[in-house]
Design a protein around this motif. Structure first.
Motif, mmCIF file in Angstrom:
data_model
loop_
_atom_site.group_PDB
_atom_site.id
_atom_site.type_symbol
_atom_site.label_atom_id
_atom_site.label_comp_id
_atom_site.label_asym_id
_atom_site.label_seq_id
_atom_site.Cartn_x
_atom_site.Cartn_y
_atom_site.Cartn_z
ATOM 1 N N PHE A 80 0.836 -1.198 0.000
ATOM 2 C CA PHE A 80 0.000 0.000 0.000
ATOM 3 C C PHE A 80 0.878 1.258 0.000
ATOM 4 O O PHE A 80 0.558 2.254 -0.657
ATOM 5 C CB PHE A 80 -0.937 0.019 1.204
ATOM 6 N N ALA A 81 1.974 1.237 0.772
ATOM 7 C CA ALA A 81 2.891 2.382 0.793
ATOM 8 C C ALA A 81 3.470 2.617 -0.596
ATOM 9 O O ALA A 81 3.616 3.771 -1.040
ATOM 10 C CB ALA A 81 4.003 2.155 1.810
ATOM 11 N N GLU A 82 3.793 1.542 -1.282
ATOM 12 C CA GLU A 82 4.317 1.667 -2.641
ATOM 13 C C GLU A 82 3.252 2.199 -3.603
ATOM 14 O O GLU A 82 3.518 3.087 -4.415
ATOM 15 C CB GLU A 82 4.830 0.310 -3.119
ATOM 16 N N GLU A 83 2.050 1.648 -3.515
ATOM 17 C CA GLU A 83 0.978 2.056 -4.416
ATOM 18 C C GLU A 83 0.578 3.516 -4.205
ATOM 19 O O GLU A 83 0.409 4.283 -5.159
ATOM 20 C CB GLU A 83 -0.253 1.168 -4.208
ATOM 21 N N GLY A 84 0.410 3.890 -2.945
ATOM 22 C CA GLY A 84 -0.029 5.250 -2.626
ATOM 23 C C GLY A 84 1.109 6.246 -2.533
ATOM 24 O O GLY A 84 0.879 7.456 -2.552
ATOM 25 N N GLY A 85 2.337 5.730 -2.376
ATOM 26 C CA GLY A 85 3.499 6.602 -2.276
ATOM 27 C C GLY A 85 3.644 7.306 -0.944
ATOM 28 O O GLY A 85 4.437 8.242 -0.812
ATOM 29 N N GLU A 86 2.909 6.829 0.081
ATOM 30 C CA GLU A 86 2.911 7.504 1.378
ATOM 31 C C GLU A 86 2.614 6.500 2.493
ATOM 32 O O GLU A 86 2.001 5.466 2.241
ATOM 33 C CB GLU A 86 1.842 8.604 1.408
ATOM 34 N N PHE A 87 3.012 6.833 3.703
ATOM 35 C CA PHE A 87 2.608 6.054 4.876
ATOM 36 C C PHE A 87 2.789 6.907 6.125
ATOM 37 O O PHE A 87 3.431 7.957 6.091
ATOM 38 C CB PHE A 87 3.367 4.725 4.981
#
Length: 205
Positions: free
Chosen positions: A65-72
């Motif tokens: 999800f961090a990779e897909e959204g570019g954020e965490f």
């Protein structure tokens, strides 16, 4: 004793009990299509003045999800939230919200899409930089991945800021040990040491 490839007499690998206590990166992330994930990672730390990293064994939702959204977001795991933090580690199906499962409210972040844990004493908003596969010595396919993010904003509950300094111990962070052990940081455990002359003070941590 020595523990290694030629001596496996202990029932469990002792590494996690020795590299302890470890801070917990309670990672909230959002997929490309807006689904949420919340999961605790004890292979987590700051790796620079404005960078953090956590390590995932397998390509789990927090990482993807961090990779897909570019954020965490790294939420601070504390004593009051220990049970909810533990509940959020349940192996739920992809896309099922651990916030809902653990009974946690969300609060909007300031500069990233993934929300923070509303009751968290502090939360670190990050932009995903890269994921590094950790290839073993034998050259086999990596099963561990290091996820690195750059800090873009930090939320701190005002109750824990005194004279411009964050009172870490007052938040009672919890940390991971080996096996099923955790440790709590409390004010009575705090001690202070100044660095040697010329070594600096608050700058650089």
């Amino acid at each position: 004793m020595h523990y290694g490839p030629d001596n496996r007499t202990l029932p469990h690998n002792p590494l996690k009990a020795i590299v302890a206590p470890r801070p917990i990166g309670w990672i909230s992330a959002m997929s490309r299509d807006g689904r949420l994930n919340l999961a605790p990672y004890s292979f987590f730390n700051a790796v620079g003045d404005d960078m953090v990293a956590f390590s995932s064994t397998g390509r789990k939702d927090a990482m993807t999800f961090a990779e897909e959204g570019g954020e965490f977001v790294c939420n601070l795991a504390t004593w009051d939230l220990r049970e909810a933090m533990n509940d959020s580690s349940a192996p739920l199906p992809r896309g099922v919200s651990e916030f809902d499962f653990a009974g946690l409210a969300t609060a909007p972040s300031r500069l990233v899409r993934p929300p923070r844990v509303a009751d968290a004493a502090a939360a670190v908003e990050c932009k995903w930089l890269q994921t590094v596969p950790l290839t073993p010595l034998d050259g086999s396919e990596a099963v561990n991945f290091l996820v690195i993010g750059q800090v873009v904003s930090i939320y701190i509950d005002d109750r824990y800021v005194t004279d411009g300094l964050v009172d870490t111990a007052a938040m009672i962070p919890i940390m991971r040990g080996g096996y099923f052990d955790y440790f709590a940081v409390r004010p009575e455990n705090r001690f202070t040491m100044r660095r040697p002359k010329g070594a600096g003070d608050y700058k650089g941590g």
